[in-house]
Design a protein around this motif. Structure first.
Motif, PDB file in Angstrom:
ATOM      1  N   LYS A 181       0.827  -1.201   0.000  1.00 24.89           N
ATOM      2  CA  LYS A 181       0.000   0.000   0.000  1.00 24.89           C
ATOM      3  C   LYS A 181       0.865   1.256   0.000  1.00 24.89           C
ATOM      4  O   LYS A 181       1.868   1.335   0.706  1.00 24.89           O
ATOM      5  CB  LYS A 181      -0.921   0.011   1.224  1.00 24.89           C
ATOM      6  N   VAL A 182       0.453   2.215  -0.810  1.00 23.80           N
ATOM      7  CA  VAL A 182       1.136   3.502  -0.890  1.00 23.80           C
ATOM      8  C   VAL A 182       0.117   4.595  -0.614  1.00 23.80           C
ATOM      9  O   VAL A 182      -0.950   4.629  -1.244  1.00 23.80           O
ATOM     10  CB  VAL A 182       1.745   3.722  -2.296  1.00 23.80           C
ATOM     11  N   LYS A 183       0.418   5.493   0.319  1.00 20.72           N
ATOM     12  CA  LYS A 183      -0.483   6.616   0.597  1.00 20.72           C
ATOM     13  C   LYS A 183      -0.104   7.768  -0.324  1.00 20.72           C
ATOM     14  O   LYS A 183       1.058   8.186  -0.372  1.00 20.72           O
ATOM     15  CB  LYS A 183      -0.394   7.052   2.052  1.00 20.72           C
ATOM     16  N   LEU A 184      -1.085   8.283  -1.057  1.00 20.23           N
ATOM     17  CA  LEU A 184      -0.847   9.347  -2.025  1.00 20.23           C
ATOM     18  C   LEU A 184      -1.759  10.533  -1.718  1.00 20.23           C
ATOM     19  O   LEU A 184      -2.960  10.372  -1.516  1.00 20.23           O
ATOM     20  CB  LEU A 184      -1.115   8.828  -3.444  1.00 20.23           C
ATOM     21  N   ASN A 185      -1.159  11.721  -1.702  1.00 21.08           N
ATOM     22  CA  ASN A 185      -1.902  12.928  -1.374  1.00 21.08           C
ATOM     23  C   ASN A 185      -2.046  13.802  -2.616  1.00 21.08           C
ATOM     24  O   ASN A 185      -1.088  13.997  -3.375  1.00 21.08           O
ATOM     25  CB  ASN A 185      -1.179  13.728  -0.290  1.00 21.08           C
ATOM     26  N   THR A 186      -3.251  14.325  -2.831  1.00 19.29           N
ATOM     27  CA  THR A 186      -3.499  15.249  -3.937  1.00 19.29           C
ATOM     28  C   THR A 186      -4.360  16.399  -3.421  1.00 19.29           C
ATOM     29  O   THR A 186      -4.928  16.335  -2.321  1.00 19.29           O
ATOM     30  CB  THR A 186      -4.239  14.570  -5.106  1.00 19.29           C
TER      31      THR A 186
ATOM     32  N   LEU B  84      -3.216   3.193  -2.272  1.00 24.39           N
ATOM     33  CA  LEU B  84      -3.282   2.420  -3.504  1.00 24.39           C
ATOM     34  C   LEU B  84      -2.226   1.326  -3.480  1.00 24.39           C
ATOM     35  O   LEU B  84      -1.096   1.546  -3.041  1.00 24.39           O
ATOM     36  CB  LEU B  84      -3.054   3.363  -4.697  1.00 24.39           C
ATOM     37  N   SER B  85      -2.608   0.146  -3.943  1.00 24.64           N
ATOM     38  CA  SER B  85      -1.648  -0.943  -4.102  1.00 24.64           C
ATOM     39  C   SER B  85      -1.825  -1.545  -5.488  1.00 24.64           C
ATOM     40  O   SER B  85      -2.953  -1.749  -5.950  1.00 24.64           O
ATOM     41  CB  SER B  85      -1.841  -2.018  -3.025  1.00 24.64           C
ATOM     42  N   LEU B  86      -0.709  -1.786  -6.162  1.00 23.89           N
ATOM     43  CA  LEU B  86      -0.760  -2.310  -7.526  1.00 23.89           C
ATOM     44  C   LEU B  86      -0.903  -3.823  -7.517  1.00 23.89           C
ATOM     45  O   LEU B  86      -0.295  -4.518  -6.690  1.00 23.89           O
ATOM     46  CB  LEU B  86       0.515  -1.919  -8.285  1.00 23.89           C
TER      47      LEU B  86
ATOM     48  N   PHE C 117       4.857   6.845  -8.895  1.00 26.29           N
ATOM     49  CA  PHE C 117       3.908   7.474  -7.980  1.00 26.29           C
ATOM     50  C   PHE C 117       4.286   8.926  -7.724  1.00 26.29           C
ATOM     51  O   PHE C 117       5.445   9.321  -7.865  1.00 26.29           O
ATOM     52  CB  PHE C 117       3.865   6.706  -6.650  1.00 26.29           C
ATOM     53  N   ASN C 118       3.318   9.713  -7.294  1.00 32.34           N
ATOM     54  CA  ASN C 118       3.600  11.128  -7.051  1.00 32.34           C
ATOM     55  C   ASN C 118       4.385  11.365  -5.758  1.00 32.34           C
ATOM     56  O   ASN C 118       4.715  12.503  -5.428  1.00 32.34           O
ATOM     57  CB  ASN C 118       2.303  11.959  -7.047  1.00 32.34           C
ATOM     58  N   ASN C 119       4.689  10.291  -5.024  1.00 30.55           N
ATOM     59  CA  ASN C 119       5.464  10.427  -3.786  1.00 30.55           C
ATOM     60  C   ASN C 119       6.904   9.951  -3.967  1.00 30.55           C
ATOM     61  O   ASN C 119       7.614   9.698  -3.003  1.00 30.55           O
ATOM     62  CB  ASN C 119       4.813   9.644  -2.643  1.00 30.55           C
ATOM     63  N   ASP C 120       7.349   9.777  -5.225  1.00 31.40           N
ATOM     64  CA  ASP C 120       8.736   9.427  -5.571  1.00 31.40           C
ATOM     65  C   ASP C 120       8.983   7.931  -5.718  1.00 31.40           C
ATOM     66  O   ASP C 120      10.017   7.537  -6.205  1.00 31.40           O
ATOM     67  CB  ASP C 120       9.728  10.007  -4.541  1.00 31.40           C
ATOM     68  N   GLY C 121       8.064   7.078  -5.314  1.00 29.85           N
ATOM     69  CA  GLY C 121       8.258   5.629  -5.489  1.00 29.85           C
ATOM     70  C   GLY C 121       7.901   5.206  -6.917  1.00 29.85           C
ATOM     71  O   GLY C 121       7.272   5.948  -7.674  1.00 29.85           O
ATOM     72  N   GLN C 122       8.300   4.009  -7.269  1.00 32.02           N
ATOM     73  CA  GLN C 122       7.964   3.473  -8.577  1.00 32.02           C
ATOM     74  C   GLN C 122       7.836   1.953  -8.500  1.00 32.02           C
ATOM     75  O   GLN C 122       8.376   1.326  -7.592  1.00 32.02           O
ATOM     76  CB  GLN C 122       9.012   3.849  -9.627  1.00 32.02           C
ATOM     77  N   SER C 123       7.119   1.406  -9.459  1.00 38.16           N
ATOM     78  CA  SER C 123       6.985  -0.041  -9.572  1.00 38.16           C
ATOM     79  C   SER C 123       7.218  -0.445 -11.017  1.00 38.16           C
ATOM     80  O   SER C 123       6.812   0.273 -11.933  1.00 38.16           O
ATOM     81  CB  SER C 123       5.589  -0.512  -9.129  1.00 38.16           C
ATOM     82  N   ILE C 124       7.885  -1.576 -11.202  1.00 40.69           N
ATOM     83  CA  ILE C 124       8.092  -2.127 -12.527  1.00 40.69           C
ATOM     84  C   ILE C 124       7.167  -3.333 -12.662  1.00 40.69           C
ATOM     85  O   ILE C 124       7.244  -4.270 -11.863  1.00 40.69           O
ATOM     86  CB  ILE C 124       9.563  -2.554 -12.738  1.00 40.69           C
ATOM     87  N   LEU C 125       6.293  -3.296 -13.657  1.00 40.15           N
ATOM     88  CA  LEU C 125       5.316  -4.361 -13.833  1.00 40.15           C
ATOM     89  C   LEU C 125       5.536  -5.085 -15.164  1.00 40.15           C
ATOM     90  O   LEU C 125       5.686  -4.433 -16.206  1.00 40.15           O
ATOM     91  CB  LEU C 125       3.897  -3.788 -13.815  1.00 40.15           C
TER      92      LEU C 125
ATOM     93  N   SER D 274      -8.165   2.748  -1.968  1.00 42.19           N
ATOM     94  CA  SER D 274      -8.994   3.076  -0.808  1.00 42.19           C
ATOM     95  C   SER D 274      -9.096   4.591  -0.736  1.00 42.19           C
ATOM     96  O   SER D 274      -8.073   5.291  -0.719  1.00 42.19           O
ATOM     97  CB  SER D 274      -8.367   2.543   0.488  1.00 42.19           C
ATOM     98  N   ASN D 275     -10.317   5.100  -0.703  1.00 39.74           N
ATOM     99  CA  ASN D 275     -10.546   6.541  -0.612  1.00 39.74           C
ATOM    100  C   ASN D 275     -10.489   6.947   0.858  1.00 39.74           C
ATOM    101  O   ASN D 275     -11.265   6.461   1.679  1.00 39.74           O
ATOM    102  CB  ASN D 275     -11.908   6.888  -1.219  1.00 39.74           C
TER     103      ASN D 275
END
Length: 363
Positions: free
Chosen positions: A222-227, A234-236, A352-360, A269-270
């Motif tokens: 899970k990654v918490k993202l703020n806008t 969100l989790s991929l 992600f907008n918080n600097d993390g990334q995932s390779i799928l 998750s909202n």
């Protein structure tokens, strides 16, 4: 005349004795001391001056050598020039290794994993080049710097070997430790030891020193993202090609023959507030993360009403527009965003907008 000669001889001998007693320095010894003083701060350019001073000193007999009061300076210069030449050899090896690495990283690896493999080969080349020099025989600031540099390469090698299947190892060894420490060492070598690269690699060096490696977020984490429009978790789950028949889309020219529809699959998750009623207030997926294909092109969400089995579709990447694409506060939902991708695409990167990334891997 005899008396005068006797008086002259007596005076000459007396003067010699007086000079000897007063410590008068032999001209050759004095010349040697001047040659030693001329050495100054020891650099690579000091080699000739040091050699000249050594030659003058070795030409003296043992008695005159004792008159060379600054001989200790010459001894230190001989030791230091050996160190300086060794340092220059190491810097040359670092420069050569960096340029070879830049050449490898400039090659098309085909995928994100392929490019990481190119980087790993480049790092191994750097390690191999430095190993040819051997261990420095003296301590000091440069040895500490070179040891730190070598350690940073070893950590990068281990981190890149773990990419992207072992995120924890990659993040610890490459992102947090290896790359930043190598960049710090390179800057110190530039400032203090004159490290440089040829003109063809200057831009690559500048870009490398500014490179920031984003940590890998494991699938399912899970990654918490703020806008500005709200906060979510969100989790991929993955990225998959459509299972639907899209021949109609191809006939209409919406999808080319070399393309297909791929879905980014995730659970969201909202946390903070519901989707706004006004279209401008609708949360867009690209406010949470962007998706790139393996060629580095940012993908645009496809305005398509289809979905992937078990997931609600978020057409055009906008929550709340298509049926069942809203997420109420406190609700968790499995959702998918459609993208047009090249049929041959093997991997995508989600940043992600918080600097993390995932390779799928595209399944």
């Amino acid at each position: 005349m005899g008396c005068k000669s006797a008086r002259y001889l007596t005076a000459t001998v007396g003067l010699g004795i007086a000079l000897a007693l007063s410590g008068c320095t032999d001209p050759a010894a004095s010349d040697t001391m001047k040659a030693i003083d001329a050495i100054g701060e020891v650099t690579l350019e000091s080699a000739e001056a040091i050699e000249a001073a050594n030659e003058k000193y070795e030409a003296l007999d043992s008695e005159k050598k004792e008159q060379v009061e600054n001989y200790g300076v010459l001894e230190e210069a001989n030791e230091r020039i050996a160190e300086v030449e060794n340092e220059a050899e190491c810097i040359d090896a670092v420069e050569s290794g960096l340029m070879s690495r830049f050449d490898l990283e400039a090659q098309d690896g085909g995928t994100f994993t392929g490019r990481a493999s190119n980087s790993a080969l480049g790092v191994q080349g750097e390690i191999s080049g430095l190993s040819q020099i051997g261990e420095l025989e003296y301590g000091g600031e440069f040895k500490e710097l070179l040891d730190e540099y070598t350690t940073s390469l070893k950590n990068q090698s281990e981190g890149l070997a773990a990419y992207p299947s072992e995120p924890q190892a990659y993040n610890a060894k490459y992102v947090k430790d290896g790359l930043p420490h190598q960049q710090k060492c390179i800057k110190a070598m530039i400032d203090k030891y004159g490290l440089t690269v040829d003109e063809a690699h200057e831009d690559a060096l500048e870009a490398f020193l500014e490179t920031h490696a984003a940590p890998i977020v494991p699938v399912g984490q899970k990654v918490k993202l703020n806008t500005e429009k709200g906060d979510v978790e969100l989790s991929l789950d993955g990225f998959a090609r459509t299972k639907e028949d899209i021949s109609g889309l191809k006939e209409l020219g919406i999808v080319s023959e070399s393309q297909t529809v791929g879905y980014l699959l995730f659970t969201i998750s909202n946390i903070s507030r519901p989707i706004g009623e006004d279209y401008a207030d609708y949360m867009r997926f690209d406010e949470l993360a962007t998706v790139e294909d393996s060629s580095g092109i940012t993908l645009d969400a496809f305005d398509y009403s289809g979905d992937y089995p078990g997931y609600s579709g978020v057409g055009a990447g906008v929550f709340g527009v298509y049926s069942d694409s809203t997420v109420d506060v406190g609700q968790s939902k499995r959702m998918c965003v459609p993208y047009l991708i090249d049929s041959a695409t093997q991997e995508v990167m989600v940043a992600f907008n918080n600097d993390g990334q995932s390779i799928l891997v595209v399944s």
